[in-house]
Design a protein around this motif. Structure first.
Motif, PDB file in Angstrom:
ATOM      1  N   THR A 232       0.868  -1.183   0.000  1.00 15.11           N
ATOM      2  CA  THR A 232       0.000   0.000   0.000  1.00 15.11           C
ATOM      3  C   THR A 232       0.902   1.229   0.000  1.00 15.11           C
ATOM      4  OG1 THR A 232      -0.108   0.074   2.418  1.00 15.11           O
ATOM      5  CG2 THR A 232      -1.796  -1.224   1.287  1.00 15.11           C
ATOM      6  N   PRO A 234       2.143   5.431  -1.052  1.00 15.94           N
ATOM      7  CA  PRO A 234       2.268   6.325  -2.207  1.00 15.94           C
ATOM      8  C   PRO A 234       2.860   5.680  -3.452  1.00 15.94           C
ATOM      9  CG  PRO A 234       3.815   6.928  -0.464  1.00 15.94           C
ATOM     10  CD  PRO A 234       2.876   5.932   0.118  1.00 15.94           C
ATOM     11  N   ALA A 236       2.558   2.497  -4.336  1.00 17.11           N
ATOM     12  CA  ALA A 236       1.501   1.632  -4.870  1.00 17.11           C
ATOM     13  C   ALA A 236       0.415   2.445  -5.562  1.00 17.11           C
ATOM     14  CB  ALA A 236       0.891   0.789  -3.749  1.00 17.11           C
ATOM     15  N   ARG A 237       0.216   3.696  -5.117  1.00 15.78           N
ATOM     16  CA  ARG A 237      -0.813   4.558  -5.718  1.00 15.78           C
ATOM     17  C   ARG A 237      -0.280   5.395  -6.878  1.00 15.78           C
ATOM     18  NH1 ARG A 237      -1.625   5.758  -0.162  1.00 15.78           N
ATOM     19  NH2 ARG A 237      -0.670   7.812  -0.471  1.00 15.78           N
ATOM     20  N   ASP A 239       1.662   7.997  -6.371  1.00 11.56           N
ATOM     21  CA  ASP A 239       1.523   9.345  -5.830  1.00 11.56           C
ATOM     22  C   ASP A 239       2.889  10.026  -5.756  1.00 11.56           C
ATOM     23  OD1 ASP A 239       0.975  11.627  -4.434  1.00 11.56           O
ATOM     24  OD2 ASP A 239      -0.003  10.646  -2.734  1.00 11.56           O
ATOM     25  N   ALA A 272       5.274  -2.540  -7.001  1.00 12.79           N
ATOM     26  CA  ALA A 272       3.987  -1.968  -7.414  1.00 12.79           C
ATOM     27  C   ALA A 272       3.621  -2.384  -8.841  1.00 12.79           C
ATOM     28  CB  ALA A 272       4.032  -0.446  -7.297  1.00 12.79           C
ATOM     29  N   SER A 277      -0.757  -2.186  -9.575  1.00  6.23           N
ATOM     30  CA  SER A 277      -1.456  -0.990  -9.103  1.00  6.23           C
ATOM     31  C   SER A 277      -0.983   0.275  -9.816  1.00  6.23           C
ATOM     32  CB  SER A 277      -1.284  -0.837  -7.590  1.00  6.23           C
ATOM     33  OG  SER A 277       0.086  -0.673  -7.251  1.00  6.23           O
ATOM     34  N   ILE A 278       0.143   0.207 -10.518  1.00  9.86           N
ATOM     35  CA  ILE A 278       0.595   1.294 -11.382  1.00  9.86           C
ATOM     36  C   ILE A 278       0.967   0.698 -12.728  1.00  9.86           C
ATOM     37  CG2 ILE A 278       1.443   2.733  -9.478  1.00  9.86           C
ATOM     38  CD1 ILE A 278       4.292   1.860 -10.197  1.00  9.86           C
ATOM     39  N   GLN A 282       3.612   5.232 -15.224  1.00  7.99           N
ATOM     40  CA  GLN A 282       3.677   5.716 -13.840  1.00  7.99           C
ATOM     41  C   GLN A 282       4.963   5.258 -13.164  1.00  7.99           C
ATOM     42  OE1 GLN A 282      -0.222   3.965 -12.886  1.00  7.99           O
ATOM     43  NE2 GLN A 282      -0.815   5.967 -12.040  1.00  7.99           N
TER      44      GLN A 282
END
Length: 293
Positions: A232, A234, A236-237, A239, A272, A277-278, A282
């Motif tokens: 989980t 940043p 993984a997102r 961000d 990631a 998830s990206i 990204q």
């Protein structure tokens, strides 16, 4: 020698050696004795089992079917050679050491007396004898060495309530490096994180108490879904702006902390991507953020 509860001797009465003697003794294994350079260490475990304690291993090893050499890694080979020179090994005996980093050859001196040599390493961390006894059952053990010795290792692991796998001697350093990352460097990461919390006023103990539930939750997630899917945060997102903020506040602190964060971040981009998830674009943006910091 029978596979049914062979008689054991333990040379080296530290955390692992003492725990093995006490746990196997409780499982009905006859114990020939416990030896240690420090006779007081040997006595602590030996008195609980009602067996001899000595600072001369060759006095107890001839009476055992299985000998555990559980000394510090740096002296395993020396201790094995000394026991062999003093007539402490015998044909058909099995001699184990419990080092994760070294192959069975560390106790290879026993082979000159007709004994078998092998390594039996518990993939576990031990703070003291009590926690060693608590943590050994259920642990995995890595087995390596003379093929005829491995059935004894498998029996011992089974009676300890553990599980085992076999590896080749050439793979011991890689095996141990991975274990070091999973255990020792986790400790270092917690030390790093709790130290950073001190920057805004928390003591290290307060920081640990705040972060520990997060660590436990992360471990639970890994146990449920595996390392990649448990990721989980940043990276993984995808961000990037949050990560840039992290890097900015770390720059004035210490070069090593910043470098660790950068390297771990770069590695985490790959995790990631594996999670999905990206996407690749990204991932490239995040990698550039970490490389330019």
């Amino acid at each position: 020698m029978s596979l049914d509860k062979p008689r054991i001797a333990v040379v080296g009465a530290g955390k692992v050696g003492s725990a093995l003697a006490l746990l196997l003794g409780a499982q009905g294994y006859p114990v020939a004795g416990i030896a240690s350079r420090s006779i007081s260490s040997a006595l602590r475990a030996a008195e609980q089992l009602g067996v001899p304690a000595t600072d001369r291993p060759e006095e107890i090893t001839p009476g055992a079917d299985v000998v555990f050499i559980t000394t510090p890694d740096r002296v395993i080979a020396q201790v094995a050679a000394e026991i062999n020179e003093r007539g402490g090994f015998k044909p058909g005996q099995v001699v184990f050491h419990t080092s994760g980093a070294h192959a069975a050859g560390e106790v290879g001196a026993a082979r000159r007396s007709g004994a078998l040599a092998a390594s039996l390493h518990p993939l576990q961390s031990f703070a003291d004898v009590k926690t060693a006894m608590e943590n050994l059952p259920g642990s995995y053990f890595a087995l390596e060495g003379d093929a005829a010795a491995l059935p004894y290792a498998q029996l011992i692991v089974k009676d300890l309530g553990g599980k085992s796998f076999s590896i080749e001697a050439r793979d011991k350093p890689l095996y141990h490096a991975a274990a070091c990352i999973a255990s020792n460097y986790l400790v270092s990461l917690m030390h790093l994180a709790t130290g950073l919390y001190g920057r805004f006023g928390l003591s290290r103990q307060e920081a640990f108490e705040a972060l520990y539930p997060l660590v436990k939750g992360t471990i639970n997630n890994i146990g449920r879904v595996g390392p990649a899917q448990a990721l989980t945060g940043p990276v993984a997102r995808g961000d990037g702006s949050t990560l840039q903020g992290h890097l900015e506040v770390l720059k004035p602190i210490d070069g090593l902390e910043l470098e660790l964060y950068r390297k771990l971040g770069l590695y985490t981009v790959g995790v990631a991507l594996e999670k999905g998830s990206i996407n690749a674009d990204q991932g490239e943006i995040l990698e550039q953020i970490f490389k330019e910091a």
